[in-house]
Motif scaffolding. Structure first.
Motif, PDB file in Angstrom:
ATOM      1  N   GLY A 267       1.111  -1.135   0.158  1.00  0.00           N
ATOM      2  CA  GLY A 267      -0.064   0.320  -0.553  1.00  0.00           C
ATOM      3  C   GLY A 267       0.975   1.319   0.345  1.00  0.00           C
ATOM      4  O   GLY A 267       0.383   2.311   0.745  1.00  0.00           O
ATOM      5  N   ALA A 268       1.886   0.954  -1.199  1.00  0.00           N
ATOM      6  CA  ALA A 268       3.362   2.322  -0.640  1.00  0.00           C
ATOM      7  C   ALA A 268       2.712   3.951  -0.934  1.00  0.00           C
ATOM      8  O   ALA A 268       3.056   4.983  -1.274  1.00  0.00           O
ATOM      9  N   SER A 269       1.334   3.690  -1.896  1.00  0.00           N
ATOM     10  CA  SER A 269       1.028   4.684  -2.423  1.00  0.00           C
ATOM     11  C   SER A 269      -0.216   5.844  -1.109  1.00  0.00           C
ATOM     12  O   SER A 269      -0.541   7.082  -1.261  1.00  0.00           O
TER      13      SER A 269
ATOM     14  N   THR B  91       2.240   5.540   2.898  1.00  0.00           N
ATOM     15  CA  THR B  91       3.229   6.826   2.507  1.00  0.00           C
ATOM     16  C   THR B  91       4.555   7.365   3.925  1.00  0.00           C
ATOM     17  O   THR B  91       5.819   7.673   3.710  1.00  0.00           O
ATOM     18  N   ALA B  92       3.580   7.601   5.416  1.00  0.00           N
ATOM     19  CA  ALA B  92       4.701   7.828   6.151  1.00  0.00           C
ATOM     20  C   ALA B  92       5.632   6.626   6.310  1.00  0.00           C
ATOM     21  O   ALA B  92       7.046   7.712   6.492  1.00  0.00           O
ATOM     22  N   ALA B  93       5.942   5.390   6.460  1.00  0.00           N
ATOM     23  CA  ALA B  93       6.433   4.473   6.399  1.00  0.00           C
ATOM     24  C   ALA B  93       7.880   4.541   5.693  1.00  0.00           C
ATOM     25  O   ALA B  93       9.271   4.855   6.276  1.00  0.00           O
TER      26      ALA B  93
ATOM     27  N   ARG C   8      10.264   7.985   6.851  1.00  0.00           N
ATOM     28  CA  ARG C   8      10.844   7.361   7.731  1.00  0.00           C
ATOM     29  C   ARG C   8      11.340   6.908   7.504  1.00  0.00           C
ATOM     30  O   ARG C   8      12.745   6.660   7.765  1.00  0.00           O
ATOM     31  N   LEU C   9      11.850   5.279   6.447  1.00  0.00           N
ATOM     32  CA  LEU C   9      12.709   4.725   6.231  1.00  0.00           C
ATOM     33  C   LEU C   9      13.836   4.825   5.060  1.00  0.00           C
ATOM     34  O   LEU C   9      14.611   4.136   5.393  1.00  0.00           O
ATOM     35  N   ALA C  10      13.323   5.709   4.279  1.00  0.00           N
ATOM     36  CA  ALA C  10      14.464   6.204   3.335  1.00  0.00           C
ATOM     37  C   ALA C  10      15.633   7.309   3.461  1.00  0.00           C
ATOM     38  O   ALA C  10      15.425   7.546   4.637  1.00  0.00           O
TER      39      ALA C  10
ATOM     40  N   PRO D 109       4.997   7.684  -3.659  1.00  0.00           N
ATOM     41  CA  PRO D 109       5.996   8.700  -2.828  1.00  0.00           C
ATOM     42  C   PRO D 109       7.498   8.495  -3.781  1.00  0.00           C
ATOM     43  O   PRO D 109       7.430   7.560  -3.966  1.00  0.00           O
ATOM     44  N   PRO D 110       8.130   9.775  -4.367  1.00  0.00           N
ATOM     45  CA  PRO D 110       9.139   9.753  -4.534  1.00  0.00           C
ATOM     46  C   PRO D 110      11.028   8.916  -4.197  1.00  0.00           C
ATOM     47  O   PRO D 110      10.737   8.333  -4.517  1.00  0.00           O
TER      48      PRO D 110
END
Length: 79
Positions: A12-14, A19-21, A24-26, A43-44
């Motif tokens: 559920g990446a978008s 998106t929040a995860a 935070r992790l990138a 997210p980019p």
């Protein structure tokens, strides 16, 4: 010697939680996302988005094979 980052897979990446995860992790991890094709755009900060419909066994099987080809058989976590 360059150390490869551990990989985290976010389903559920978008979505709001995905998106929040990812945000935070990138940077600390290589973050790949599972999501269905189409809007909204992921997210980019995501390293790679893999088209996956979690309601379809065949779709998940293909998506996991794509992850294996890119990262091998080891993931740090799935969110």
């Amino acid at each position: 010697m360059e150390t490869q980052k551990s990989t985290i897979l976010v389903t559920g990446a978008s979505g709001r939680i995905g998106t929040a995860a990812i945000t935070r992790l990138a940077g600390r991890f290589s973050v790949d996302g599972f999501d269905r094709a189409g809007p909204p755009l992921p997210p980019p900060l995501t390293e790679h988005i893999i088209d996956a419909d979690l309601t379809s066994d065949e779709s998940v099987r293909h998506a996991l094979e794509a992850v294996r080809q890119k990262h091998g058989s080891r993931l740090a976590s799935v969110i």
